[in-house]
Design an enzyme around this catalytic site. Structure first.
Site, PDB file in Angstrom:
ATOM      1  N   LYS A  22       0.847  -1.222   0.000  1.00  0.00           N
ATOM      2  CA  LYS A  22       0.000   0.000   0.000  1.00  0.00           C
ATOM      3  C   LYS A  22       0.863   1.244   0.000  1.00  0.00           C
ATOM      4  CE  LYS A  22      -1.860   1.858   4.056  1.00  0.00           C
ATOM      5  NZ  LYS A  22      -1.552   3.271   4.204  1.00  0.00           N
ATOM      6  N   ARG A 121      -1.096  15.034  12.451  1.00  0.00           N
ATOM      7  CA  ARG A 121      -0.338  14.721  11.237  1.00  0.00           C
ATOM      8  C   ARG A 121       0.029  16.052  10.553  1.00  0.00           C
ATOM      9  NH1 ARG A 121      -1.457   9.386   9.877  1.00  0.00           N
ATOM     10  NH2 ARG A 121       0.370   9.442   8.549  1.00  0.00           N
ATOM     11  N   ASP A 305       3.988   0.956  12.176  1.00  0.00           N
ATOM     12  CA  ASP A 305       2.740   0.360  11.678  1.00  0.00           C
ATOM     13  C   ASP A 305       2.525  -1.052  12.195  1.00  0.00           C
ATOM     14  OD1 ASP A 305       2.921   1.968   8.411  1.00  0.00           O
ATOM     15  OD2 ASP A 305       2.398   2.699  10.391  1.00  0.00           O
ATOM     16  N   ARG A 397      -8.905  -0.185   4.434  1.00  0.00           N
ATOM     17  CA  ARG A 397      -8.056   0.833   3.794  1.00  0.00           C
ATOM     18  C   ARG A 397      -6.714   0.215   3.405  1.00  0.00           C
ATOM     19  NH1 ARG A 397      -6.594   5.237   7.486  1.00  0.00           N
ATOM     20  NH2 ARG A 397      -5.117   5.435   5.779  1.00  0.00           N
TER      21      ARG A 397
HETATM   22  C1  EPZ Z   1       3.931   7.277   6.227  1.00  0.00           C
HETATM   23  O1  EPZ Z   1       3.149   8.328   6.765  1.00  0.00           O
HETATM   24  C2  EPZ Z   1       3.013   6.063   6.131  1.00  0.00           C
HETATM   25  N1  EPZ Z   1       1.903   6.354   5.234  1.00  0.00           N
HETATM   26  C3  EPZ Z   1       2.484   5.701   7.504  1.00  0.00           C
HETATM   27  O2  EPZ Z   1       1.700   4.508   7.365  1.00  0.00           O
HETATM   28  C4  EPZ Z   1       3.670   5.388   8.417  1.00  0.00           C
HETATM   29  O3  EPZ Z   1       3.204   5.095   9.711  1.00  0.00           O
HETATM   30  C5  EPZ Z   1       4.606   6.608   8.454  1.00  0.00           C
HETATM   31  O4  EPZ Z   1       5.016   6.942   7.112  1.00  0.00           O
HETATM   32  C6  EPZ Z   1       5.860   6.326   9.282  1.00  0.00           C
HETATM   33  O5  EPZ Z   1       6.542   5.246   8.741  1.00  0.00           O
HETATM   34  C7  EPZ Z   1       2.084   6.227   3.908  1.00  0.00           C
HETATM   35  O6  EPZ Z   1       3.171   5.915   3.437  1.00  0.00           O
HETATM   36  C8  EPZ Z   1       0.869   6.459   3.037  1.00  0.00           C
HETATM   37  P1  EPZ Z   1       5.992  10.630   8.351  1.00  0.00           P
HETATM   38  P2  EPZ Z   1       3.733   9.851   6.779  1.00  0.00           P
HETATM   39  O7  EPZ Z   1       5.929  11.917   7.613  1.00  0.00           O
HETATM   40  O8  EPZ Z   1       4.567  10.073   5.568  1.00  0.00           O
HETATM   41  C9  EPZ Z   1       5.883  14.014  11.687  1.00  0.00           C
HETATM   42  C10 EPZ Z   1      -0.192   3.127   7.606  1.00  0.00           C
HETATM   43  O9  EPZ Z   1      -0.741   2.595   8.575  1.00  0.00           O
HETATM   44  N2  EPZ Z   1       5.745  15.047  10.638  1.00  0.00           N
HETATM   45  O10 EPZ Z   1       7.180   9.750   8.148  1.00  0.00           O
HETATM   46  O11 EPZ Z   1       2.613  10.753   7.044  1.00  0.00           O
HETATM   47  C11 EPZ Z   1       4.641  13.132  11.825  1.00  0.00           C
HETATM   48  O12 EPZ Z   1       3.657  13.772  12.609  1.00  0.00           O
HETATM   49  C12 EPZ Z   1       0.295   4.557   7.695  1.00  0.00           C
HETATM   50  O13 EPZ Z   1       0.015   2.549   6.505  1.00  0.00           O
HETATM   51  C13 EPZ Z   1       5.786  16.396  11.001  1.00  0.00           C
HETATM   52  O14 EPZ Z   1       5.930  16.731  12.171  1.00  0.00           O
HETATM   53  O15 EPZ Z   1       4.671   9.769   8.057  1.00  0.00           O
HETATM   54  C14 EPZ Z   1       5.182  11.897  12.491  1.00  0.00           C
HETATM   55  O16 EPZ Z   1       5.272  12.108  13.886  1.00  0.00           O
HETATM   56  C15 EPZ Z   1       0.017   5.178   9.047  1.00  0.00           C
HETATM   57  N3  EPZ Z   1       5.659  17.350  10.028  1.00  0.00           N
HETATM   58  C16 EPZ Z   1       6.606  11.784  11.920  1.00  0.00           C
HETATM   59  O17 EPZ Z   1       6.895  13.064  11.329  1.00  0.00           O
HETATM   60  C17 EPZ Z   1       5.508  17.023   8.703  1.00  0.00           C
HETATM   61  O18 EPZ Z   1       5.412  17.935   7.862  1.00  0.00           O
HETATM   62  C18 EPZ Z   1       6.761  10.712  10.845  1.00  0.00           C
HETATM   63  O19 EPZ Z   1       5.756  10.939   9.903  1.00  0.00           O
HETATM   64  C19 EPZ Z   1       5.461  15.636   8.353  1.00  0.00           C
HETATM   65  C20 EPZ Z   1       5.593  14.679   9.336  1.00  0.00           C
END
Ligand code: EPZ
Length: 416
Positions: A22, A121, A305, A397
């Site tokens: 996914k 997020r 995850d 999802r």
């Molecule tokens: C990706 O989300 C995945 N989703 C998530 O999978 C996964 O849990 C996550 O990466 C971490 O591995 C997809 O790939 C579609 P991040 P993403 O930006 O990109 C903070 C699932 O169940 N952050 O790496 O949104 C954020 O709040 C989903 O399949 C900021 O602060 O994750 C988090 O604490 C859930 N500011 C950390 O970074 C920003 O602008 C990591 O988030 C962006 C992120």
């Protein structure tokens, strides 16, 4: 399907095919907008998040069709416009379109992706790093409206290896003027898949999967193609289901090279594995053992995850386990539901302490989000008696059909 019934206590046995990834599929679907052509995405999972993303790119004029598990997307004639997220979507997929829309059209108008139950997020890093490339963001609390006349490559030093930020910067950089360097980039396998797809379309990206990625802007891209790897989180979920029930399974197509942190943990829990071309053979005959300490980290660390599925599997492990969640702020939501089944879990801030109990008992539960919902299914499989889980739409999802898959492994599980 909105609800699932499970009659637990049956060891899993048999084999099941693991669907395509996914989290590799979603950014690649966005990336197809960057190039006019007909793109081929093989082994694409048929899940709600993919369907939502296809709805979004079709609003921009893309034409999509399936041939079995292979998805074809024609982006020759696009008509850019505002991106409207379906309310029930709540998957925040539109944020993955930021870089692609700016790269192809020089403008984007999408809803501010809300937070979700696993935590805030924010998108501040997406905005600040795209701003560095010349993107102008209009100030609005509801929507993200941005324009750029020409994206300019530059060096980025990420404050955190964010998966989505890395993906958006890559997509913004492939057609930008000059070279972009991303230091401190996410190293998840999904980044490698995205770069493989873009390079197949004529991009010039090196270093994918490492912490420094270099993207040299090119004039134009053409048709891209990719065969998606198996979903490492779905494979991990089913492996942990086998750990709580016992038994022996073959997870066909499991991307074992992307599961290097989980596999030793399965051994520590009492499992035995055999990695072959077919996938991951796993069996547990001996006692289920606790894991003293696990921390969720960015790849190649233990993935956030799989944190909830691990918590569920450890509820009946002999001994005490501790899990520290370092990626999201609110990802222990299933603890109260597991306690309804007799689990002994104590949460303090971002750390969960699980004391293994003799058995879990079936209960009536509610799924609140994707991976937590899958974790409740794991608990129901390991419990004695019947478990009913409401609001299971979340699970679809990310899992094509969790009831079908686990039934193939002998589980007594039914979805309505
Ligand atoms: C990706 O989300 C995945 N989703 C998530 O999978 C996964 O849990 C996550 O990466 C971490 O591995 C997809 O790939 C579609 P991040 P993403 O930006 O990109 C903070 C699932 O169940 N952050 O790496 O949104 C954020 O709040 C989903 O399949 C900021 O602060 O994750 C988090 O604490 C859930 N500011 C950390 O970074 C920003 O602008 C990591 O988030 C962006 C992120």
């Amino acid at each position: 399907m909105k609800q699932i019934f499970i009659r637990g206590g049956v060891p899993l046995n048999g084999q099941v095919r693991i669907q395509g990834s996914k989290n590799a599929a979603l950014p690649i679907l966005a990336a197809t907008l960057l190039a006019g052509g007909e793109h081929e995405i093989k082994n694409c999972p048929k899940i709600a998040d993919v369907y939502y993303m296809l709805d979004l790119i079709r609003t921009q004029g893309a034409v999509t069709y399936w041939k079995g598990r292979n998805l074809y997307i024609n982006t020759r004639h696009l008509t850019p416009g505002p991106l409207e997220e379906k309310k029930e979507g709540t998957m925040r997929s539109s944020i993955f379109l930021l870089g692609a829309m700016l790269g192809r059209f020089g403008e984007v108008d999408l809803e501010y992706p809300g937070g979700c139950v696993i935590g805030d997020r924010p998108v501040n890093w997406h905005i600040s790093h795209l701003n560095k490339m010349g993107v102008f963001f209009c100030d609005s609390s509801e929507r993200i409206r941005a324009k750029v006349s020409k994206l300019i490559g530059c060096e980025h030093v990420l404050p955190f290896p964010s998966v989505g930020v890395t993906e958006n910067l890559i997509m913004a950089a492939v057609l930008a003027e000059g070279t972009t360097v991303i230091k401190g980039a996410a190293m998840e396998p999904e980044i490698v898949s995205l770069c493989e797809f873009l390079n197949s379309a004529g991009a010039d990206i090196s270093g994918a999967g490492k912490s420094d990625i270099i993207i040299r802007g090119v004039e134009k891209l053409h048709d891209g193609k990719i065969i998606l790897p198996g979903d490492r989180i779905v494979a991990g979920t089913y492996a942990l289901a086998c750990m709580i029930t016992g038994g022996g399974v073959l997870l066909e197509g499991a991307p074992t090279t992307q599961m290097t942190r989980l596999i030793p943990m399965l051994h520590a829990m009492g499992g035995h594995t055999l990695l072959t071309e077919e996938g991951l053979y796993l069996h547990r005959r001996e006692e289920l053992c606790a894991i003293p300490y696990t921390v969720t980290e960015v790849y190649p660390g233990f993935p956030t995850d799989l944190q909830s599925p691990l918590m569920a599997a450890l509820c009946t492990a002999k001994g005490e386990s501790t899990i520290e969640e370092r990626i999201f702020g609110n990802r222990f939501r299933i603890a109260p539901e597991l306690k309804k089944m007799g689990a002994d879990i104590f949460i303090r801030e971002n750390t969960a302490h699980i004391r293994g109990v003799e058995r879990l008992y079936g209960a009536t539960l509610t799924a609140e989000e994707l991976r937590g919902g899958a974790a409740l299914v794991i608990a129901g499989l390991g419990a004695s008696g019947e478990t009913y889980i409401a609001k299971c739409g979340h699970i679809y999802r990310g899992y094509e059909n969790i009831c079908r898959d686990l039934s193939e492994l002998g589980a007594r599980i039914y979805g309505e």
